[in-house]
Design a protein around this motif. Structure first.
Motif, PDB file in Angstrom:
ATOM      1  N   GLY A 166       0.816  -1.209   0.000  1.00 32.61           N
ATOM      2  CA  GLY A 166       0.000   0.000   0.000  1.00 32.61           C
ATOM      3  C   GLY A 166       0.847   1.255   0.000  1.00 32.61           C
ATOM      4  O   GLY A 166       0.520   2.235  -0.682  1.00 32.61           O
ATOM      5  N   TYR A 167       1.947   1.229   0.754  1.00 34.37           N
ATOM      6  CA  TYR A 167       2.842   2.386   0.781  1.00 34.37           C
ATOM      7  C   TYR A 167       3.505   2.587  -0.583  1.00 34.37           C
ATOM      8  O   TYR A 167       3.654   3.713  -1.059  1.00 34.37           O
ATOM      9  N   THR A 168       3.900   1.489  -1.213  1.00 32.27           N
ATOM     10  CA  THR A 168       4.501   1.573  -2.542  1.00 32.27           C
ATOM     11  C   THR A 168       3.511   2.150  -3.549  1.00 32.27           C
ATOM     12  O   THR A 168       3.856   3.012  -4.363  1.00 32.27           O
ATOM     13  N   LEU A 169       2.276   1.697  -3.502  1.00 34.15           N
ATOM     14  CA  LEU A 169       1.250   2.215  -4.399  1.00 34.15           C
ATOM     15  C   LEU A 169       0.960   3.685  -4.122  1.00 34.15           C
ATOM     16  O   LEU A 169       0.719   4.467  -5.053  1.00 34.15           O
ATOM     17  N   TYR A 170       0.990   4.047  -2.860  1.00 36.45           N
ATOM     18  CA  TYR A 170       0.699   5.431  -2.476  1.00 36.45           C
ATOM     19  C   TYR A 170       1.683   6.400  -3.126  1.00 36.45           C
ATOM     20  O   TYR A 170       1.300   7.476  -3.581  1.00 36.45           O
ATOM     21  N   ARG A 171       2.939   5.990  -3.194  1.00 36.72           N
ATOM     22  CA  ARG A 171       3.968   6.844  -3.795  1.00 36.72           C
ATOM     23  C   ARG A 171       3.930   6.652  -5.309  1.00 36.72           C
ATOM     24  O   ARG A 171       4.813   6.068  -5.918  1.00 36.72           O
ATOM     25  N   PHE A 172       2.870   7.183  -5.920  1.00 36.31           N
ATOM     26  CA  PHE A 172       2.596   6.958  -7.335  1.00 36.31           C
ATOM     27  C   PHE A 172       3.668   7.542  -8.249  1.00 36.31           C
ATOM     28  O   PHE A 172       3.767   7.182  -9.426  1.00 36.31           O
ATOM     29  N   TRP A 173       4.475   8.462  -7.708  1.00 35.80           N
ATOM     30  CA  TRP A 173       5.514   9.087  -8.513  1.00 35.80           C
ATOM     31  C   TRP A 173       6.745   8.196  -8.668  1.00 35.80           C
ATOM     32  O   TRP A 173       7.675   8.544  -9.375  1.00 35.80           O
ATOM     33  N   GLU A 174       6.731   7.017  -8.024  1.00 42.05           N
ATOM     34  CA  GLU A 174       7.827   6.064  -8.154  1.00 42.05           C
ATOM     35  C   GLU A 174       7.360   4.805  -8.866  1.00 42.05           C
ATOM     36  O   GLU A 174       6.158   4.556  -9.000  1.00 42.05           O
ATOM     37  N   ASP A 175       8.308   3.969  -9.297  1.00 35.89           N
ATOM     38  CA  ASP A 175       7.962   2.689  -9.909  1.00 35.89           C
ATOM     39  C   ASP A 175       7.599   1.684  -8.827  1.00 35.89           C
ATOM     40  O   ASP A 175       7.936   1.847  -7.661  1.00 35.89           O
ATOM     41  N   GLY A 176       6.927   0.613  -9.228  1.00 35.34           N
ATOM     42  CA  GLY A 176       6.654  -0.462  -8.282  1.00 35.34           C
ATOM     43  C   GLY A 176       5.191  -0.813  -8.127  1.00 35.34           C
ATOM     44  O   GLY A 176       4.807  -1.444  -7.158  1.00 35.34           O
ATOM     45  N   TRP A 177       4.361  -0.455  -9.121  1.00 34.15           N
ATOM     46  CA  TRP A 177       2.932  -0.716  -9.007  1.00 34.15           C
ATOM     47  C   TRP A 177       2.601  -2.204  -9.063  1.00 34.15           C
ATOM     48  O   TRP A 177       1.509  -2.626  -8.682  1.00 34.15           O
ATOM     49  N   PHE A 178       3.568  -3.045  -9.508  1.00 33.34           N
ATOM     50  CA  PHE A 178       3.311  -4.477  -9.675  1.00 33.34           C
ATOM     51  C   PHE A 178       2.882  -5.177  -8.389  1.00 33.34           C
ATOM     52  O   PHE A 178       2.270  -6.229  -8.419  1.00 33.34           O
ATOM     53  N   CYS A 179       3.197  -4.610  -7.213  1.00 35.63           N
ATOM     54  CA  CYS A 179       2.876  -5.290  -5.973  1.00 35.63           C
ATOM     55  C   CYS A 179       1.376  -5.448  -5.795  1.00 35.63           C
ATOM     56  O   CYS A 179       0.916  -6.346  -5.088  1.00 35.63           O
TER      57      CYS A 179
END
Length: 266
Positions: free
Chosen positions: A249-262
């Motif tokens: 959820g934290y990775t998705l929250y930071r939409f300006w970075e890569d990593g949406w695959f989680c």
């Protein structure tokens, strides 16, 4: 002491708060239905708006408890309308908490409402006023994690599930931080009425730095950061939320970075 009546308009829910809640609802709907091509931005909007809603409820709990404890001035100050623009310091109460969510995934507590403590009698009432805010975060965390501890995740979209987990993490961090017995935080407000006048006078000069000190320790001291988040994730695990969900959820929250695959693997 002059009594200040609470007018009906002082309790009317602010359109500002309703607008923030509407953003959270629409973003949550977009996440659930998969509407739009940028689900990560929907996560950002949903978590940010819901987090601000929880901040408003936190401060409302302080004000409402103060009202019933004898401080009728909270109505005239607009604290019962849930309007964040009525807080004593919008920067510290709304802007900085959102910034710290983005920087470190920490639910930063904010001291926003001014309670006229001289109008309140009884140490238990003073303690309850301070405790009411973080207890709201505890309740919010229980609600956010309900699908997890009720084992009702079937049919819940992965991105929405992760967003809920991250929002729950923010509530748990806010509750723990607030309950720390550090001057300037609600935890100290709970115990302060029970301290001797001498101790309170000695501690008072440090109250304005308590929150800053706690945040610096959490963000820039690796050992403290590790212990703190281990405790947070232990609580979340007890509520059925595995670490991978809140981390995703934290990775998705930071939409300006890569990593949406989680979101797909969650």
């Amino acid at each position: 002491m002059v009594s200040v009546p609470v007018r009906p308009g002082d309790r009317r829910v602010s359109p500002v708060f309703l607008g923030i809640a509407a953003v959270a609802a629409v973003a949550g709907w977009a996440l659930w239905t998969g509407f739009g091509d940028v689900p990560r931005f929907s996560v950002f909007l949903f978590v940010t708006a819901a987090w601000v809603v929880s901040l408003c409820l936190h401060e409302y709990a302080h004000a409402r408890t103060a009202l019933h404890s004898g401080d009728l001035t909270v109505g005239a100050k607009g604290y019962l309308t849930l309007n964040p623009l009525k807080y004593t310091h919008a920067l510290l109460s709304i802007v900085l908490p959102v910034v710290f969510v983005a920087l470190g995934g920490i639910g930063l507590p904010g001291g926003a409402v001014f309670i006229e403590r001289g109008r309140i009698r009884g140490r238990w009432r003073h303690s309850l006023i301070s405790a009411a805010g973080p207890l709201t975060n505890v309740l919010f965390a229980v609600v956010c994690t309900a699908p997890f501890w009720l084992d009702a995740l079937d049919g819940v979209p992965p991105a929405f599930r992760s967003a809920l987990a991250f929002l729950a993490l923010l509530q748990v961090t806010a509750a723990i931080l607030n309950f720390l017995p550090v001057p300037g935080l609600d935890g100290y407000g709970v115990i302060e009425p029970w301290l001797s006048p001498g101790v309170r006078r000695q501690v008072e000069p440090f109250a304005r730095y308590g929150l800053l000190f706690a945040v610096v320790l959490l963000l820039w001291v690796p050992v403290v950061n590790g212990v703190f988040f281990d405790a947070v994730h232990a609580i979340l695990c007890g509520l059925g939320v595995e670490r991978e969900y809140s981390s995703c959820g934290y990775t998705l929250y930071r939409f300006w970075e890569d990593g949406w695959f989680c979101a797909v693997s969650a």
